[in-house]
Motif scaffolding. Structure first.
Motif, PDB file in Angstrom:
ATOM      1  N   ASP A 194       8.238   2.432  27.055  1.00 26.22           N
ATOM      2  CA  ASP A 194       7.441   2.722  25.861  1.00 26.22           C
ATOM      3  C   ASP A 194       7.623   1.523  24.939  1.00 26.22           C
ATOM      4  O   ASP A 194       8.583   1.443  24.170  1.00 26.22           O
ATOM      5  N   GLN A 196       6.344   0.511  22.320  1.00 29.07           N
ATOM      6  CA  GLN A 196       6.297   0.711  20.875  1.00 29.07           C
ATOM      7  C   GLN A 196       7.468   1.540  20.343  1.00 29.07           C
ATOM      8  O   GLN A 196       7.553   1.808  19.144  1.00 29.07           O
ATOM      9  N   HIS A 197       8.349   1.960  21.214  1.00 25.33           N
ATOM     10  CA  HIS A 197       9.471   2.802  20.772  1.00 25.33           C
ATOM     11  C   HIS A 197      10.351   2.023  19.803  1.00 25.33           C
ATOM     12  O   HIS A 197      10.696   0.866  20.052  1.00 25.33           O
ATOM     13  N   SER A 201      12.623  -2.174  19.367  1.00 28.16           N
ATOM     14  CA  SER A 201      12.230  -3.190  18.400  1.00 28.16           C
ATOM     15  C   SER A 201      13.264  -4.311  18.378  1.00 28.16           C
ATOM     16  O   SER A 201      14.465  -4.068  18.256  1.00 28.16           O
ATOM     17  N   GLN A 221       3.506  -0.791  30.195  1.00 30.89           N
ATOM     18  CA  GLN A 221       3.717   0.420  29.406  1.00 30.89           C
ATOM     19  C   GLN A 221       4.027   1.601  30.315  1.00 30.89           C
ATOM     20  O   GLN A 221       3.328   1.833  31.305  1.00 30.89           O
TER      21      GLN A 221
END
Length: 449
Positions: A194, A196-197, A201, A221
Protein backbone atom coordinates in the motif's frame (compact mmCIF):
# COMPACT_ATOMS: atom_id res chain seq x y z
CA UNK A 1 25.71 -1.11 -5.80
CA UNK A 2 28.36 -0.06 -8.29
CA UNK A 3 28.51 -3.17 -10.46
CA UNK A 4 25.44 -4.23 -12.39
CA UNK A 5 24.69 -7.90 -12.72
CA UNK A 6 26.27 -9.15 -15.93
CA UNK A 7 23.86 -8.82 -18.82
CA UNK A 8 20.82 -8.76 -16.50
CA UNK A 9 19.66 -11.57 -18.65
CA UNK A 10 16.05 -11.67 -17.55
CA UNK A 11 15.60 -7.96 -18.16
CA UNK A 12 17.51 -7.36 -21.35
CA UNK A 13 14.62 -7.61 -23.76
CA UNK A 14 12.05 -5.73 -21.79
CA UNK A 15 10.36 -5.18 -18.50
CA UNK A 16 6.85 -5.53 -19.79
CA UNK A 17 6.65 -1.77 -20.15
CA UNK A 18 5.01 -1.93 -23.54
CA UNK A 19 1.75 -3.16 -22.06
CA UNK A 20 1.39 -0.67 -19.23
CA UNK A 21 -1.91 1.17 -19.23
CA UNK A 22 -1.23 2.98 -15.97
CA UNK A 23 -0.11 6.59 -16.23
CA UNK A 24 2.42 7.36 -13.48
CA UNK A 25 1.71 10.32 -11.24
CA UNK A 26 3.89 13.38 -11.26
CA UNK A 27 5.85 12.29 -8.20
CA UNK A 28 6.27 8.70 -9.37
CA UNK A 29 8.33 8.92 -12.56
CA UNK A 30 8.11 6.14 -15.10
CA UNK A 31 11.03 3.77 -15.49
CA UNK A 32 12.54 4.33 -18.95
CA UNK A 33 11.92 1.35 -21.22
CA UNK A 34 14.96 -0.76 -22.12
CA UNK A 35 16.70 -0.16 -25.41
CA UNK A 36 15.67 -3.48 -26.91
CA UNK A 37 12.14 -4.19 -28.12
CA UNK A 38 9.97 -4.89 -25.06
CA UNK A 39 7.97 -8.07 -24.80
CA UNK A 40 4.22 -7.72 -24.41
CA UNK A 41 2.82 -8.72 -21.03
CA UNK A 42 1.69 -12.34 -21.31
CA UNK A 43 1.15 -15.18 -18.87
CA UNK A 44 3.23 -17.88 -20.53
CA UNK A 45 2.38 -21.50 -19.71
CA UNK A 46 6.03 -22.58 -19.70
CA UNK A 47 9.41 -20.94 -19.80
CA UNK A 48 12.55 -22.37 -21.39
CA UNK A 49 16.28 -21.83 -21.03
CA UNK A 50 18.00 -22.30 -24.37
CA UNK A 51 21.83 -22.44 -24.56
CA UNK A 52 23.06 -20.16 -27.30
CA UNK A 53 25.07 -21.39 -30.26
CA UNK A 54 27.02 -19.60 -32.96
CA UNK A 55 24.69 -17.94 -35.44
CA UNK A 56 21.70 -17.75 -33.10
CA UNK A 57 19.62 -14.58 -33.17
CA UNK A 58 16.49 -13.69 -31.19
CA UNK A 59 14.53 -13.89 -34.42
CA UNK A 60 15.83 -17.34 -35.38
CA UNK A 61 15.18 -18.82 -31.94
CA UNK A 62 11.71 -17.31 -31.74
CA UNK A 63 10.91 -18.87 -35.10
CA UNK A 64 12.33 -22.24 -34.08
CA UNK A 65 10.76 -22.42 -30.64
CA UNK A 66 7.44 -20.85 -31.49
CA UNK A 67 7.46 -18.72 -28.34
CA UNK A 68 8.73 -15.29 -27.35
CA UNK A 69 12.29 -14.31 -26.48
CA UNK A 70 12.20 -12.85 -22.97
CA UNK A 71 15.93 -12.37 -22.50
CA UNK A 72 19.18 -12.71 -24.38
CA UNK A 73 22.51 -13.07 -22.57
CA UNK A 74 25.57 -13.77 -24.68
CA UNK A 75 28.32 -12.09 -22.64
CA UNK A 76 29.43 -15.42 -21.17
CA UNK A 77 29.51 -17.45 -24.37
CA UNK A 78 33.20 -16.90 -25.06
CA UNK A 79 34.23 -17.68 -21.46
CA UNK A 80 32.06 -20.74 -20.94
CA UNK A 81 29.77 -19.01 -18.41
CA UNK A 82 26.56 -20.94 -19.05
CA UNK A 83 24.34 -18.60 -17.04
CA UNK A 84 25.35 -15.70 -19.27
CA UNK A 85 25.18 -17.63 -22.55
CA UNK A 86 21.47 -18.30 -22.53
CA UNK A 87 18.15 -17.19 -23.97
CA UNK A 88 14.99 -17.30 -21.88
CA UNK A 89 11.90 -18.16 -23.93
CA UNK A 90 8.24 -17.85 -23.03
CA UNK A 91 6.16 -20.76 -24.35
CA UNK A 92 2.44 -20.29 -24.92
CA UNK A 93 1.60 -23.99 -25.07
CA UNK A 94 3.00 -27.44 -24.38
CA UNK A 95 3.68 -27.84 -28.12
CA UNK A 96 6.01 -24.86 -28.31
CA UNK A 97 9.65 -25.81 -28.50
CA UNK A 98 9.18 -29.18 -30.18
CA UNK A 99 11.39 -28.31 -33.20
CA UNK A 100 14.24 -27.21 -30.97
CA UNK A 101 13.88 -30.25 -28.69
CA UNK A 102 14.64 -32.39 -31.71
CA UNK A 103 18.09 -30.87 -32.09
CA UNK A 104 20.39 -33.49 -30.58
CA UNK A 105 23.24 -31.00 -30.16
CA UNK A 106 21.31 -28.62 -27.94
CA UNK A 107 19.69 -29.20 -24.56
CA UNK A 108 16.70 -27.01 -23.80
CA UNK A 109 15.54 -26.80 -20.18
CA UNK A 110 11.79 -26.24 -19.80
CA UNK A 111 9.79 -25.64 -16.64
CA UNK A 112 6.24 -24.55 -15.76
CA UNK A 113 5.80 -20.80 -15.46
CA UNK A 114 2.27 -19.66 -14.69
CA UNK A 115 1.27 -19.37 -11.02
CA UNK A 116 4.14 -21.56 -9.85
CA UNK A 117 5.02 -19.31 -6.90
CA UNK A 118 2.84 -18.33 -3.98
CA UNK A 119 3.12 -16.13 -0.94
CA UNK A 120 2.58 -17.95 2.33
CA UNK A 121 0.78 -17.10 5.53
CA UNK A 122 -2.67 -15.81 6.40
CA UNK A 123 -4.19 -12.82 8.09
CA UNK A 124 -5.03 -13.67 11.69
CA UNK A 125 -6.25 -10.37 13.18
CA UNK A 126 -7.10 -6.83 12.14
CA UNK A 127 -7.40 -3.49 13.88
CA UNK A 128 -9.85 -0.86 12.69
CA UNK A 129 -9.66 2.89 12.54
CA UNK A 130 -7.73 3.02 9.29
CA UNK A 131 -5.58 6.16 9.09
CA UNK A 132 -6.72 7.42 12.48
CA UNK A 133 -5.21 4.46 14.31
CA UNK A 134 -1.77 5.73 13.34
CA UNK A 135 -2.34 8.92 15.30
CA UNK A 136 -0.93 9.40 18.79
CA UNK A 137 2.60 8.27 18.14
CA UNK A 138 2.32 4.92 16.41
CA UNK A 139 3.49 6.40 13.15
CA UNK A 140 6.43 8.19 14.75
CA UNK A 141 8.71 5.18 14.33
CA UNK A 142 8.50 5.52 10.57
CA UNK A 143 8.26 9.31 10.48
CA UNK A 144 11.49 10.14 12.27
CA UNK A 145 10.63 9.66 15.94
CA UNK A 146 12.72 6.53 16.21
CA UNK A 147 14.25 7.46 19.55
CA UNK A 148 10.87 6.84 21.17
CA UNK A 149 10.41 3.32 19.82
CA UNK A 150 10.93 1.78 23.24
CA UNK A 151 9.71 2.82 26.68
CA UNK A 152 10.35 0.61 29.68
CA UNK A 153 10.86 -2.43 27.49
CA UNK A 154 7.60 -1.82 25.64
CA UNK A 155 7.57 -1.42 21.88
CA UNK A 156 5.49 1.73 21.96
CA UNK A 157 4.40 2.16 18.34
CA UNK A 158 3.07 -1.38 17.94
CA UNK A 159 2.81 -2.77 21.48
CA UNK A 160 1.06 -5.84 20.09
CA UNK A 161 4.49 -7.00 18.89
CA UNK A 162 6.38 -6.36 22.12
CA UNK A 163 6.71 -10.03 23.09
CA UNK A 164 7.85 -10.95 19.60
CA UNK A 165 10.59 -8.34 19.66
CA UNK A 166 11.61 -9.27 23.19
CA UNK A 167 12.04 -12.85 22.01
CA UNK A 168 14.64 -11.90 19.37
CA UNK A 169 16.05 -9.11 21.65
CA UNK A 170 15.29 -6.32 19.23
CA UNK A 171 15.54 -3.40 21.67
CA UNK A 172 19.10 -4.23 22.68
CA UNK A 173 20.01 -4.99 19.07
CA UNK A 174 18.79 -1.58 17.94
CA UNK A 175 21.00 0.05 20.58
CA UNK A 176 23.93 -2.02 19.28
CA UNK A 177 23.18 -0.89 15.72
CA UNK A 178 22.24 2.79 16.21
CA UNK A 179 22.09 3.53 12.47
CA UNK A 180 19.05 1.22 12.42
CA UNK A 181 19.80 0.07 8.88
CA UNK A 182 20.29 3.53 7.39
CA UNK A 183 21.80 3.37 3.93
CA UNK A 184 20.50 -0.17 3.34
CA UNK A 185 17.83 -1.10 0.80
CA UNK A 186 15.68 -4.19 1.28
CA UNK A 187 13.76 -5.35 -1.79
CA UNK A 188 10.40 -6.86 -0.87
CA UNK A 189 9.41 -9.10 -3.78
CA UNK A 190 5.79 -9.83 -3.02
CA UNK A 191 2.20 -8.70 -3.66
CA UNK A 192 3.28 -5.07 -3.70
CA UNK A 193 2.65 -2.51 -0.96
CA UNK A 194 0.00 0.00 0.00
CA UNK A 195 2.23 2.76 -1.33
CA UNK A 196 0.15 5.49 0.30
CA UNK A 197 0.17 3.96 3.78
CA UNK A 198 1.53 6.48 6.31
CA UNK A 199 3.79 3.78 7.77
CA UNK A 200 5.79 3.79 4.54
CA UNK A 201 6.17 7.55 4.30
CA UNK A 202 9.87 8.37 3.81
CA UNK A 203 10.74 4.67 4.04
CA UNK A 204 10.59 3.64 0.38
CA UNK A 205 13.40 3.64 -2.16
CA UNK A 206 13.34 6.08 -5.08
CA UNK A 207 10.25 5.53 -7.28
CA UNK A 208 12.53 4.87 -10.24
CA UNK A 209 13.50 1.59 -8.52
CA UNK A 210 9.92 0.31 -8.19
CA UNK A 211 8.29 -2.10 -10.60
CA UNK A 212 5.13 -4.16 -10.92
CA UNK A 213 6.10 -7.29 -12.84
CA UNK A 214 2.59 -8.70 -12.49
CA UNK A 215 0.80 -5.86 -14.26
CA UNK A 216 3.78 -4.50 -16.17
CA UNK A 217 3.86 -0.94 -14.86
CA UNK A 218 5.77 1.22 -12.39
CA UNK A 219 3.21 1.17 -9.56
CA UNK A 220 3.64 -1.98 -7.40
CA UNK A 221 0.45 -1.31 -5.46
CA UNK A 222 -1.00 -4.06 -3.27
CA UNK A 223 -4.37 -4.86 -4.89
CA UNK A 224 -7.39 -6.88 -3.88
CA UNK A 225 -10.12 -7.19 -1.28
CA UNK A 226 -9.20 -6.77 2.37
CA UNK A 227 -9.09 -10.13 4.15
CA UNK A 228 -9.16 -12.16 0.95
CA UNK A 229 -6.25 -14.09 -0.57
CA UNK A 230 -2.83 -12.47 -0.60
CA UNK A 231 -4.02 -8.87 -0.35
CA UNK A 232 -1.90 -7.11 2.25
CA UNK A 233 0.79 -9.79 2.37
CA UNK A 234 3.52 -7.55 0.95
CA UNK A 235 2.53 -4.61 3.15
CA UNK A 236 2.84 -6.80 6.23
CA UNK A 237 6.23 -8.17 5.16
CA UNK A 238 7.64 -4.70 4.44
CA UNK A 239 6.30 -3.39 7.74
CA UNK A 240 8.08 -6.16 9.64
CA UNK A 241 11.39 -5.25 8.00
CA UNK A 242 10.93 -1.61 9.03
CA UNK A 243 10.09 -2.46 12.62
CA UNK A 244 13.38 -4.31 12.91
CA UNK A 245 15.44 -1.83 10.86
CA UNK A 246 13.48 1.45 10.74
CA UNK A 247 16.34 3.29 9.06
CA UNK A 248 16.32 1.00 6.02
CA UNK A 249 14.55 1.68 2.74
CA UNK A 250 12.04 -0.72 1.18
CA UNK A 251 12.13 -1.35 -2.58
CA UNK A 252 8.62 -2.53 -3.52
CA UNK A 253 8.49 -5.07 -6.35
CA UNK A 254 5.24 -6.83 -7.21
CA UNK A 255 5.26 -10.38 -8.60
CA UNK A 256 2.16 -11.88 -6.95
CA UNK A 257 -1.48 -11.20 -7.74
CA UNK A 258 -4.28 -10.63 -5.27
CA UNK A 259 -4.67 -14.39 -4.88
CA UNK A 260 -1.03 -14.61 -3.77
CA UNK A 261 0.31 -16.44 -6.83
CA UNK A 262 2.77 -15.43 -9.53
CA UNK A 263 4.94 -16.64 -12.38
CA UNK A 264 8.50 -17.94 -12.46
CA UNK A 265 9.65 -15.31 -14.92
CA UNK A 266 8.23 -12.50 -12.76
CA UNK A 267 10.11 -13.67 -9.68
CA UNK A 268 13.37 -14.13 -11.59
CA UNK A 269 13.11 -10.73 -13.23
CA UNK A 270 12.38 -9.04 -9.93
CA UNK A 271 15.43 -10.62 -8.27
CA UNK A 272 17.72 -9.29 -10.98
CA UNK A 273 15.99 -5.92 -11.07
CA UNK A 274 16.43 -5.55 -7.31
CA UNK A 275 20.17 -6.14 -7.45
CA UNK A 276 20.63 -3.87 -10.45
CA UNK A 277 18.75 -1.05 -8.72
CA UNK A 278 20.68 -1.06 -5.49
CA UNK A 279 19.10 -3.63 -3.17
CA UNK A 280 21.45 -4.97 -0.49
CA UNK A 281 18.96 -7.55 0.82
CA UNK A 282 16.21 -9.34 -1.11
CA UNK A 283 13.27 -10.73 0.87
CA UNK A 284 11.36 -13.59 -0.78
CA UNK A 285 8.38 -14.43 1.42
CA UNK A 286 7.14 -16.77 -1.28
CA UNK A 287 7.93 -20.23 -2.55
CA UNK A 288 7.17 -23.17 -4.78
CA UNK A 289 7.01 -26.91 -4.16
CA UNK A 290 9.15 -27.42 -7.26
CA UNK A 291 12.64 -26.11 -7.92
CA UNK A 292 12.97 -23.45 -10.57
CA UNK A 293 16.30 -23.43 -12.33
CA UNK A 294 15.50 -20.02 -13.79
CA UNK A 295 14.89 -18.47 -10.37
CA UNK A 296 17.88 -20.24 -8.88
CA UNK A 297 20.12 -18.94 -11.66
CA UNK A 298 18.87 -15.43 -10.92
CA UNK A 299 19.80 -15.91 -7.27
CA UNK A 300 23.24 -17.18 -8.29
CA UNK A 301 23.80 -14.01 -10.27
CA UNK A 302 22.85 -11.60 -7.49
CA UNK A 303 24.76 -13.47 -4.81
CA UNK A 304 27.85 -13.24 -6.98
CA UNK A 305 27.54 -9.50 -6.33
CA UNK A 306 27.15 -10.14 -2.58
CA UNK A 307 23.48 -9.34 -2.38
CA UNK A 308 21.84 -11.24 0.51
CA UNK A 309 18.73 -13.31 -0.29
CA UNK A 310 16.26 -14.40 2.42
CA UNK A 311 13.50 -16.91 1.63
CA UNK A 312 10.60 -18.33 3.65
CA UNK A 313 10.36 -22.08 4.21
CA UNK A 314 6.66 -22.69 3.49
CA UNK A 315 3.53 -23.34 5.53
CA UNK A 316 2.45 -26.94 4.88
CA UNK A 317 3.95 -28.60 7.99
CA UNK A 318 6.09 -30.78 5.75
CA UNK A 319 9.53 -32.29 6.23
CA UNK A 320 10.55 -30.38 3.12
CA UNK A 321 10.98 -26.66 2.65
CA UNK A 322 9.87 -24.78 -0.43
CA UNK A 323 12.09 -23.32 -3.14
CA UNK A 324 14.10 -21.15 -3.32
CA UNK A 325 14.59 -21.62 0.45
CA UNK A 326 15.59 -25.25 -0.16
CA UNK A 327 18.50 -24.08 -2.29
CA UNK A 328 19.88 -21.72 0.36
CA UNK A 329 22.56 -24.30 1.15
CA UNK A 330 23.77 -24.44 -2.45
CA UNK A 331 27.54 -24.27 -2.74
CA UNK A 332 27.55 -21.45 -5.27
CA UNK A 333 25.20 -19.10 -3.38
CA UNK A 334 24.84 -20.44 0.16
CA UNK A 335 27.09 -17.86 1.81
CA UNK A 336 24.61 -15.18 0.77
CA UNK A 337 21.32 -17.11 1.01
CA UNK A 338 19.17 -17.76 4.07
CA UNK A 339 16.10 -19.94 4.60
CA UNK A 340 13.74 -19.13 7.49
CA UNK A 341 11.01 -21.16 9.21
CA UNK A 342 8.65 -20.22 12.03
CA UNK A 343 8.29 -20.86 15.77
CA UNK A 344 5.84 -19.54 18.34
CA UNK A 345 6.64 -17.38 21.34
CA UNK A 346 7.61 -20.50 23.30
CA UNK A 347 10.19 -21.40 20.64
CA UNK A 348 8.11 -24.41 19.59
CA UNK A 349 7.81 -25.10 15.88
CA UNK A 350 4.74 -23.39 14.47
CA UNK A 351 2.09 -25.92 13.54
CA UNK A 352 2.18 -24.71 9.93
CA UNK A 353 5.93 -24.31 9.42
CA UNK A 354 7.83 -26.62 7.10
CA UNK A 355 11.04 -28.07 8.51
CA UNK A 356 14.12 -29.72 7.07
CA UNK A 357 17.75 -30.47 7.72
CA UNK A 358 18.37 -27.87 5.00
CA UNK A 359 16.63 -25.13 6.99
CA UNK A 360 19.11 -22.56 8.29
CA UNK A 361 17.09 -20.53 10.82
CA UNK A 362 13.72 -20.01 12.46
CA UNK A 363 12.09 -16.85 13.84
CA UNK A 364 8.76 -16.10 15.55
CA UNK A 365 6.18 -15.92 12.75
CA UNK A 366 2.80 -15.98 14.49
CA UNK A 367 0.43 -13.02 14.82
CA UNK A 368 2.90 -10.39 13.67
CA UNK A 369 1.31 -6.95 13.41
CA UNK A 370 2.32 -4.57 10.65
CA UNK A 371 0.77 -2.09 8.21
CA UNK A 372 -2.13 -3.30 6.08
CA UNK A 373 -3.82 -1.76 3.03
CA UNK A 374 -6.07 1.28 3.34
CA UNK A 375 -4.16 2.63 6.29
CA UNK A 376 -5.03 -0.33 8.49
CA UNK A 377 -2.92 -2.57 10.68
CA UNK A 378 -3.24 -6.35 10.66
CA UNK A 379 -1.52 -9.43 12.01
CA UNK A 380 -0.41 -12.27 9.78
CA UNK A 381 1.03 -15.68 10.60
CA UNK A 382 3.40 -17.68 8.43
CA UNK A 383 7.01 -18.32 7.60
CA UNK A 384 6.51 -15.26 5.38
CA UNK A 385 6.49 -13.20 8.57
CA UNK A 386 9.59 -14.88 10.02
CA UNK A 387 11.73 -14.20 6.94
CA UNK A 388 11.54 -10.37 7.08
CA UNK A 389 12.70 -10.44 10.70
CA UNK A 390 15.93 -11.96 9.46
CA UNK A 391 16.04 -9.51 6.54
CA UNK A 392 15.68 -6.63 8.97
CA UNK A 393 18.42 -8.07 11.16
CA UNK A 394 20.77 -8.25 8.19
CA UNK A 395 19.89 -4.63 7.38
CA UNK A 396 20.88 -3.62 10.93
CA UNK A 397 24.29 -5.22 10.44
CA UNK A 398 24.82 -3.74 6.98
CA UNK A 399 23.87 -0.31 8.30
CA UNK A 400 26.83 -0.57 10.68
CA UNK A 401 29.10 -1.11 7.66
CA UNK A 402 29.63 -4.80 8.41
CA UNK A 403 30.66 -6.80 5.34
CA UNK A 404 27.96 -9.02 3.86
CA UNK A 405 30.21 -12.01 3.18
CA UNK A 406 29.85 -13.76 6.55
CA UNK A 407 26.58 -12.32 7.86
CA UNK A 408 24.43 -15.33 6.92
CA UNK A 409 26.83 -17.67 8.70
CA UNK A 410 27.02 -15.37 11.71
CA UNK A 411 23.24 -15.18 11.96
CA UNK A 412 22.73 -18.94 11.75
CA UNK A 413 25.68 -19.89 13.97
CA UNK A 414 24.59 -17.49 16.72
CA UNK A 415 20.94 -18.45 16.90
CA UNK A 416 19.32 -19.41 20.20
CA UNK A 417 19.23 -23.16 20.91
CA UNK A 418 15.64 -24.39 20.83
CA UNK A 419 16.36 -28.10 20.56
CA UNK A 420 16.32 -28.53 24.33
CA UNK A 421 12.55 -27.92 24.25
CA UNK A 422 10.83 -31.31 24.35
CA UNK A 423 8.08 -30.29 21.94
CA UNK A 424 10.79 -29.84 19.30
CA UNK A 425 12.20 -33.35 19.73
CA UNK A 426 10.53 -34.61 16.53
CA UNK A 427 12.31 -31.85 14.61
CA UNK A 428 15.84 -32.35 15.86
CA UNK A 429 18.28 -30.53 13.54
CA UNK A 430 15.40 -29.50 11.27
CA UNK A 431 14.65 -26.07 12.78
CA UNK A 432 17.79 -24.33 11.71
CA UNK A 433 21.47 -25.09 12.10
CA UNK A 434 21.34 -23.80 15.67
CA UNK A 435 17.76 -22.60 16.15
CA UNK A 436 15.91 -19.30 16.55
CA UNK A 437 17.04 -15.82 15.51
CA UNK A 438 18.86 -13.91 18.26
CA UNK A 439 19.78 -10.43 17.03
CA UNK A 440 22.04 -9.59 19.96
CA UNK A 441 24.21 -12.68 19.62
CA UNK A 442 24.30 -12.16 15.86
CA UNK A 443 25.38 -8.50 15.99
CA UNK A 444 27.85 -9.15 18.79
CA UNK A 445 29.57 -11.91 16.83
CA UNK A 446 29.46 -10.07 13.50
CA UNK A 447 30.95 -6.95 15.07
CA UNK A 448 33.90 -8.90 16.44
CA UNK A 449 35.00 -10.18 13.03
Amino acid sequence: MTNKIAALSLLTLGLLSACSNTAPTADVPSTPPPAATPVAQERFVQVAMVPLQAGDTPQSLAAAVGGAVLSWAEDGCSSGDEINCMAIMGLKSQADGQPLRAQSDRTMYIEPNKDVFGGGGKMTATMGGRISMWAGGRISMWAGGRISMWAGGQFTQLPENTKLWQKIRLEEAQHMAPKLGAGVTVAVIDTGLDLQHPAFSNSLSAPSTWYDFYDGDTMPQDEGTFGVGGYGHGSNVAGIVLQVAPGAKIMPLRVLGSDGSGDVIMVARAILWAADHGANVINLSLGSSENSKIVQDAIKKVTRSRVLVVSSAGNSNLNKITYPAADATAKDSGDYSLSVGSVDLNDVKSSFSNYSDKLKLVAPGENVYAPAPDGRMAAWSGTSMAAPMASGGLALALGQQLASGELIEEMTENAADIYKISANNPYKDKLGEKGRLDLVRFLDSASDD
